[in-house]
Enzyme design. Structure first.
Site, mmCIF file in Angstrom:
data_model
loop_
_atom_site.group_PDB
_atom_site.id
_atom_site.type_symbol
_atom_site.label_atom_id
_atom_site.label_comp_id
_atom_site.label_asym_id
_atom_site.label_seq_id
_atom_site.Cartn_x
_atom_site.Cartn_y
_atom_site.Cartn_z
ATOM 1 C CG ASP A 21 17.877 5.569 -2.258
ATOM 2 O OD1 ASP A 21 17.247 4.640 -1.714
ATOM 3 O OD2 ASP A 21 17.978 6.692 -1.728
ATOM 4 C CB SER A 22 13.521 6.490 -2.605
ATOM 5 O OG SER A 22 14.289 6.817 -1.462
ATOM 6 C CE1 TYR A 53 10.741 5.163 -4.888
ATOM 7 C CE2 TYR A 53 12.261 3.356 -4.531
ATOM 8 C CZ TYR A 53 11.710 4.300 -5.365
ATOM 9 O OH TYR A 53 12.136 4.375 -6.663
ATOM 10 N N GLY A 54 9.417 4.651 1.652
ATOM 11 C CA GLY A 54 9.112 3.920 2.890
ATOM 12 C C GLY A 54 7.690 4.053 3.371
ATOM 13 C CB CYS A 84 16.602 1.676 -2.070
ATOM 14 S SG CYS A 84 15.028 2.038 -1.296
ATOM 15 C CG ASN A 85 18.014 -1.110 3.587
ATOM 16 O OD1 ASN A 85 18.515 -2.098 4.089
ATOM 17 N ND2 ASN A 85 18.681 0.023 3.444
ATOM 18 C CB THR A 86 12.162 0.797 0.947
ATOM 19 O OG1 THR A 86 12.628 1.445 2.139
ATOM 20 C CG2 THR A 86 10.665 0.723 0.978
ATOM 21 C CB CYS A 197 16.712 3.476 5.840
ATOM 22 S SG CYS A 197 16.355 4.834 4.703
ATOM 23 C CB THR A 198 20.700 3.604 1.617
ATOM 24 O OG1 THR A 198 19.552 4.035 0.866
ATOM 25 C CG2 THR A 198 20.920 2.122 1.409
ATOM 26 C CG HIS A 199 17.592 8.500 2.787
ATOM 27 N ND1 HIS A 199 17.112 7.551 1.909
ATOM 28 C CD2 HIS A 199 17.369 9.706 2.190
ATOM 29 C CE1 HIS A 199 16.612 8.159 0.830
ATOM 30 N NE2 HIS A 199 16.760 9.469 0.979
#
Ligand code: DGL
Length: 281
Positions: A21-22, A53-54, A84-86, A197-199
């Site tokens: 992920d970012s 990243y977003g 990470c979705n982005t 978003c995974t955050h």
């Protein structure tokens, strides 16, 4: 096993699964992988040196995703999870084209379960600007809106992943930002909120409380961590890549940022203390 070429070295089932992920967001996916696949060795990479990243260009997100995938495969990983979705929206197709023999699982906003669950017919989608403006997301949204009649309200959450990344999970700034993001969705009758978003699953409690404070009677929140881990399990079985060793598996991690920050996040969010190294990718 299906049509594997015989002259290729097959990945070793005892090798780790690479998850990236970012930054710390992918830990919301990792926790489900740890629960569902306790015998798998795992290598987590946080690209915190390049987060978030977003709000970066698509080109940079693609470059980072390709470089990290190569790094994880060079480190011996047998499968990849783009947690990470982005990065999934920008690079999953390229990654699958580049490594057709490797099982690769991505993450995308859970619009389909949301469309099934909504009673009001309006769903709010919280995600990064980059995810929401991607072709992949728009195609999914438009197709589902056309077939189900559900209205999807996109809410770009600039700054939210960064606050969570920097351990500001319940700071007044984070709570105020979530109020600004969620209240307008509730005001437009959204009864279901997608965490795209995974955050964001780490802020789920605040998001729920804010929705209720904003007038929602029974908000439903969609987090895709559990189905992602299930899909990973399915793919490993399909490729005959499940780890045959039943003894305790290893969890290690690396970061392009500060190891101490990642270590604190593992401890706080997952109650885990893996060995963490700093890497230049
Ligand atoms: N966790 C990521 C996602 O799922 C990216 C957040 C960011 O770096 O902006 O989209």
């Amino acid at each position: 096993m299906t049509d594997q070429p015989t002259n290729r070295v097959l990945p070793d089932p005892a090798s780790p699964i690479g998850v990236f992920d970012s930054g710390v967001g992918g830990l919301s996916i990792l926790r489900h992988i740890l629960q569902q696949l306790p015998h798998e060795n795992l290598l987590y990479l946080a690209d915190s040196g390049y987060a978030p990243y977003g709000e970066k260009s698509e080109k940079l997100v693609i470059e980072r995703s390709l470089a990290i995938a190569q790094f994880l495969l060079d480190s011996g990983c047998k499968a990849l999870v783009v947690a990470c979705n982005t990065a999934t929206a920008a690079a999953i197709k390229l990654l699958r084209d580049q490594y057709p023999q490797i099982p690769i699982v991505g993450v995308e906003p859970g619009l389909k379960p949301a469309a099934v669950l909504t009673a009001s017919g309006t769903v709010g989608v919280l995600a990064t600007e980059r995810t929401l403006s991607s072709d992949k997301f728009r195609q999914l949204r438009d197709q589902l809106a056309a077939t189900t009649g559900v209205r999807f309200l996109s809410q770009p959450c600039n700054g939210l992943a960064d606050l969570i990344e920097h351990d500001e999970l319940d700071s007044t700034t984070t709570v105020a930002l979530i109020e600004r993001l969620v209240a307008p969705l509730v005001a437009q009758q959204a009864d279901t909120l997608v965490l795209g978003c995974t955050h964001y699953p780490f802020a789920q409690q605040i998001i729920r409380e804010t929705a209720i404070k904003s007038g929602s009677k029974s908000v439903q929140i969609i987090d895709t961590g559990e189905p992602v881990a299930r899909q990973l399990a399915r793919l490993l079985a399909q490729h005959r890549l499940e780890n045959p060793n039943a003894e305790a598996a290893t969890l290690t991690a690396c970061t392009t940022g500060e190891p101490a920050a990642l270590s604190a996040a593992f401890d706080k969010l997952l109650q885990k203390q893996p060995h963490i190294t700093q890497v230049a990718v």
